[in-house]
Structures are given as structure tokens and as C-alpha cells.
Design a protein around this motif. Structure first.
Motif, mmCIF file in Angstrom:
data_model
loop_
_atom_site.group_PDB
_atom_site.id
_atom_site.type_symbol
_atom_site.label_atom_id
_atom_site.label_comp_id
_atom_site.label_asym_id
_atom_site.label_seq_id
_atom_site.Cartn_x
_atom_site.Cartn_y
_atom_site.Cartn_z
ATOM 1 N N LEU A 169 -6.341 8.849 -1.549
ATOM 2 C CA LEU A 169 -5.225 8.780 -0.689
ATOM 3 C C LEU A 169 -5.020 9.901 0.430
ATOM 4 N N LEU A 170 -5.343 9.547 1.424
ATOM 5 C CA LEU A 170 -5.489 10.494 2.567
ATOM 6 C C LEU A 170 -3.971 10.715 3.200
ATOM 7 N N ASP A 171 -3.304 9.788 3.534
ATOM 8 C CA ASP A 171 -1.929 9.956 4.323
ATOM 9 C C ASP A 171 -0.908 9.013 3.825
ATOM 10 N N PRO A 172 -0.224 9.629 2.586
ATOM 11 C CA PRO A 172 1.092 8.888 1.998
ATOM 12 C C PRO A 172 2.043 8.148 2.880
ATOM 13 N N SER A 173 2.069 8.714 4.256
ATOM 14 C CA SER A 173 3.056 8.018 5.226
ATOM 15 C C SER A 173 2.770 6.781 5.591
ATOM 16 N N LYS A 174 1.464 6.221 5.344
ATOM 17 C CA LYS A 174 0.855 4.766 5.697
ATOM 18 C C LYS A 174 1.081 3.788 4.561
ATOM 19 N N TYR A 175 1.859 4.212 3.512
ATOM 20 C CA TYR A 175 2.143 3.327 2.358
ATOM 21 C C TYR A 175 3.520 2.819 2.264
ATOM 22 N N ALA A 176 3.645 1.556 2.169
ATOM 23 C CA ALA A 176 4.972 1.108 1.667
ATOM 24 C C ALA A 176 4.517 0.547 0.058
ATOM 25 N N VAL A 177 5.589 0.704 -0.829
ATOM 26 C CA VAL A 177 5.459 0.430 -2.288
ATOM 27 C C VAL A 177 6.528 -0.448 -3.007
ATOM 28 N N ALA A 178 6.068 -1.248 -3.745
ATOM 29 C CA ALA A 178 6.891 -2.132 -4.483
ATOM 30 C C ALA A 178 7.350 -1.111 -5.749
ATOM 31 N N ARG A 179 8.531 -1.150 -6.002
ATOM 32 C CA ARG A 179 9.035 -0.212 -7.177
ATOM 33 C C ARG A 179 10.030 -1.302 -8.135
ATOM 34 N N HIS A 180 9.611 -1.111 -9.304
ATOM 35 C CA HIS A 180 10.226 -1.742 -10.262
ATOM 36 C C HIS A 180 10.919 -0.943 -11.278
ATOM 37 N N VAL A 185 4.788 -0.265 -8.651
ATOM 38 C CA VAL A 185 4.015 -1.254 -9.385
ATOM 39 C C VAL A 185 3.225 -2.118 -8.455
ATOM 40 N N GLY A 186 3.038 -1.663 -6.759
ATOM 41 C CA GLY A 186 2.234 -2.369 -5.981
ATOM 42 C C GLY A 186 2.239 -1.503 -4.577
ATOM 43 N N LEU A 187 1.366 -1.666 -3.913
ATOM 44 C CA LEU A 187 1.325 -1.129 -2.546
ATOM 45 C C LEU A 187 0.730 -1.826 -1.422
ATOM 46 N N VAL A 188 0.965 -1.259 -0.155
ATOM 47 C CA VAL A 188 0.185 -1.742 0.961
ATOM 48 C C VAL A 188 0.146 -0.856 1.933
ATOM 49 N N ARG A 189 -1.021 -0.663 2.525
ATOM 50 C CA ARG A 189 -1.407 0.401 3.458
ATOM 51 C C ARG A 189 -1.544 -0.218 4.962
ATOM 52 N N VAL A 190 -0.679 0.361 5.908
ATOM 53 C CA VAL A 190 -0.936 -0.174 7.316
ATOM 54 C C VAL A 190 -1.287 1.007 7.960
ATOM 55 N N ALA A 191 -2.363 0.794 8.778
ATOM 56 C CA ALA A 191 -2.954 1.932 9.728
ATOM 57 C C ALA A 191 -2.306 1.664 11.306
ATOM 58 N N PRO A 192 -1.614 2.604 11.691
ATOM 59 C CA PRO A 192 -0.822 1.971 12.976
ATOM 60 C C PRO A 192 -1.628 2.336 14.235
ATOM 61 N N LEU A 193 -2.940 1.719 14.348
ATOM 62 C CA LEU A 193 -3.886 1.944 15.327
ATOM 63 C C LEU A 193 -3.452 1.644 16.459
ATOM 64 N N THR A 194 -4.001 2.039 17.786
ATOM 65 C CA THR A 194 -3.322 1.812 19.016
ATOM 66 C C THR A 194 -3.474 0.433 19.434
ATOM 67 N N ARG A 195 -4.602 -0.246 19.313
ATOM 68 C CA ARG A 195 -4.696 -1.584 19.709
ATOM 69 C C ARG A 195 -4.122 -2.682 18.863
ATOM 70 N N GLN A 196 -4.371 -2.422 17.787
ATOM 71 C CA GLN A 196 -3.987 -3.342 16.729
ATOM 72 C C GLN A 196 -4.031 -2.723 15.400
ATOM 73 N N LEU A 201 -5.044 -2.196 2.863
ATOM 74 C CA LEU A 201 -5.234 -2.480 1.382
ATOM 75 C C LEU A 201 -3.832 -2.794 0.917
ATOM 76 N N ILE A 202 -3.971 -3.715 0.275
ATOM 77 C CA ILE A 202 -2.636 -4.541 -0.399
ATOM 78 C C ILE A 202 -3.102 -4.702 -1.897
ATOM 79 N N ALA A 203 -2.222 -3.978 -2.937
ATOM 80 C CA ALA A 203 -2.700 -4.149 -4.322
ATOM 81 C C ALA A 203 -1.403 -4.135 -5.279
ATOM 82 N N VAL A 204 -1.657 -4.652 -6.252
ATOM 83 C CA VAL A 204 -0.290 -4.904 -7.145
ATOM 84 C C VAL A 204 -1.106 -4.559 -8.755
#
Length: 265
Positions: A169-180, A185-196, A201-204
Motif C-alpha cells: 500500500l503506497l499512498d493511504p490517502s487514496k483509499y476510502a474504507v468501510a468500517r463496521h 472491512v472494505g476499501l476502494v482506491r481511487v487514483a486522481p489522475l489528471t485526465r480521468q 481496487l475495490i475489495a471487501v
């Protein structure tokens, strides 16, 4: 590294292929560099190769040199819309192992239908940049081990970023997580690239599957992008991953490209 392979080129000038480092090969013809080959080991341990050459005969010479120097199995990736490149690799003994779809994913909740999605009972979404790093890294390790134990991490074609050994896991700031409760219990990673932006990754966790957590994470990630003015995101989905395919198709994702992973056993 000084292995050298010499053969006639297209104009009867000898093409000399030299291994210039552990991971690079150069093809030289009449004192000009006419092609390069590169090998790289991905975080999952597999060895991938790539070749950049102007002519098919040079490609074949570089491929022959690399195959003579490297252990198998070897892997490479090609755009399915580029039959010439695919054919070149097939000439050297590579065959298709898997396909991955590149999808354009709308962010507008009126299109995705995710505007009314609510997190399952007891689950809250922690926005990107606000997750605690220790629990996030622990969850990342859990889901990676679970993926490796089932479909195998080799199905995660996009995992190509170089990283220190043992780091996943290189950059924790790119991850939103589901907390129970107190657990992630789950995470999604979004890379804020310039064009799109890219959903990398999305995993539970396996013991929390089929509860709507992945859908809630996706609703959060796409909703955040929509509020920032982004109309669509990019995501890659392995063709054999029926659950991920169904999830993205259900929100209006459109297949826009396909990538083939080839292997030479």
C-alpha cells in the motif's frame, strides 16, 4: 551483463542484440539503436517483458535474446485492438492467458442509480485521506491474502506500480474504507489522475461479502467524483470476475477497451 546475439537485419546489416543490464536489451543495426527489450518483476513475483522495435525482424531478434536469457514463465500485456503486436508475441510462443476489460464508469448518481444506496446497518464509510493507516494496511493485507488464496493475485492485472519489498500500500490517502464497529472491512482506491480518475481496487473482506458493502463504497467514491465535477472514471475488470462485472454493468459502466495478458510457459 554482456550476452550478445547477432543476425542479419532487413537490409543485410547485422542486428546485434546485447543485454546491457539485468533488465534491458538493446538491438543495434549499423550503429543505430533499432529496438529495446525490458523485463520487470511485478509485486506478485511474475516476470513481465516488453519490446519496442520498428520492424518485425528486430522484434523477433530481441525476443529470441530475451527468451534465451530469462527463465519461464514469462508474461506480457497487449492491447487487443493491436493484432500486429499480439501476432508478434504469438510467433515467439506466447498465448493468451486472460482478458481484462477497460470500462468507462459514469459518476452521476442519476445514471448509476447509486444515489439512493445507503451503507449496510452498522457500516460507515471513512472518506479518502481520513482512514487510520495501521488498520488500513492490515485490511489491505487481509484482502490480498484472501484474493491470493482464491482467484490469485495474478488476476489483478493493473497491479504494476513498483514498490519496496513487502509493501503493498503506497499512498493511504487514496483509499476510502468501510468500517463496521472498530474494524475496517472494505476499501476502494481511487487514483486522481489528471485526465480521468481511476478506480484501482475495490475489495471487501470475505466474511463480509454479499452485504452491499462494495456497492456502498462505489457509491461513495463515484459520488465524490461527481461532486468534484468529474463525469466519468476508469476501471479495469477481469473477464472471469463475474461479481465485479455484474457490479459495474449494473451502474452503467461501458466497455471501452480490452487488454490481453499473454504467457509463455
Amino acid at each position: 551483463m554482456n550476452s550478445v546475439h547477432s543476425t542479419p537485419g532487413a537490409d543485410d546489416h547485422p542486428v546485434v542484440v546485447t543485454r546491457v543490464s539485468d533488465t534491458q536489451w538493446h538491438a543495434v543495426e549499423d550503429e543505430l539503436t533499432v529496438g529495446r527489450g525490458v523485463a520487470s518483476r511485478r509485486p506478485d513475483g511474475r516476470l513481465f517483458v516488453s519490446i519496442d522495435a520498428w520492424h518485425g525482424v528486430v522484434f523477433d531478434r530481441i525476443a529470441d535474446a530475451m527468451l534465451a536469457d530469462l527463465p519461464t514463465p514469462l508474461y506480457t500485456v497487449v492491447d487487443e485492438a493491436d493484432p500486429e503486436s499480439r501476432s508478434a508475441w504469438e510467433r515467439t510462443g506466447f498465448a493468451t492467458a486472460r482478458r481484462e476489460w477497460g470500462c468507462l464508469v459514469p459518476t452521476d448518481p442519476q445514471i448509476t442509480g447509486l444515489g439512493s444506496v445507503r451503507s449496510p446497518s452498522g457500516v460507515t464509510i471513512v472518506p479518502a485521506g481520513e482512514a487510520e493507516e495501521g488498520p488500513l494496511r492490515a485490511l489491505d493485507r487481509i484482502v490480498r491474502d484472501e484474493i491470493e488464496a482464491t482467484v490469485g493475485w495474478q488476476t489483478m492485472l493493473a497491479e504494476v506500480l513498483p514498490r519496496p519489498a513487502g509493501t503493498t500500500l503506497l499512498d493511504p490517502s487514496k483509499y476510502a474504507v468501510a468500517r463496521h464497529g472498530d474494524e475496517y472491512v472494505g476499501l476502494v482506491r481511487v487514483a486522481p489522475l489528471t485526465r480521468q480518475p481511476r478506480i484501482g481496487l475495490i475489495a471487501v473482506r470475505a466474511d463480509r461479502h454479499r452485504r452491499g458493502i462494495a456497492r456502498a463504497l462505489l457509491a461513495h467514491a463515484l459520488g465524490s467524483l461527481h461532486h468534484s465535477g468529474t463525469a466519468s472514471a476508469w476501471a479495469e475488470v477481469d473477464e472471469s470476475n463475474a461479481a465485479a462485472t455484474a457490479l459495474f454493468e449494473s451502474i452503467g459502466a461501458r466497455r471501452a477497451a480490452s487488454t490481453l495478458e499473454l504467457v509463455r510457459p
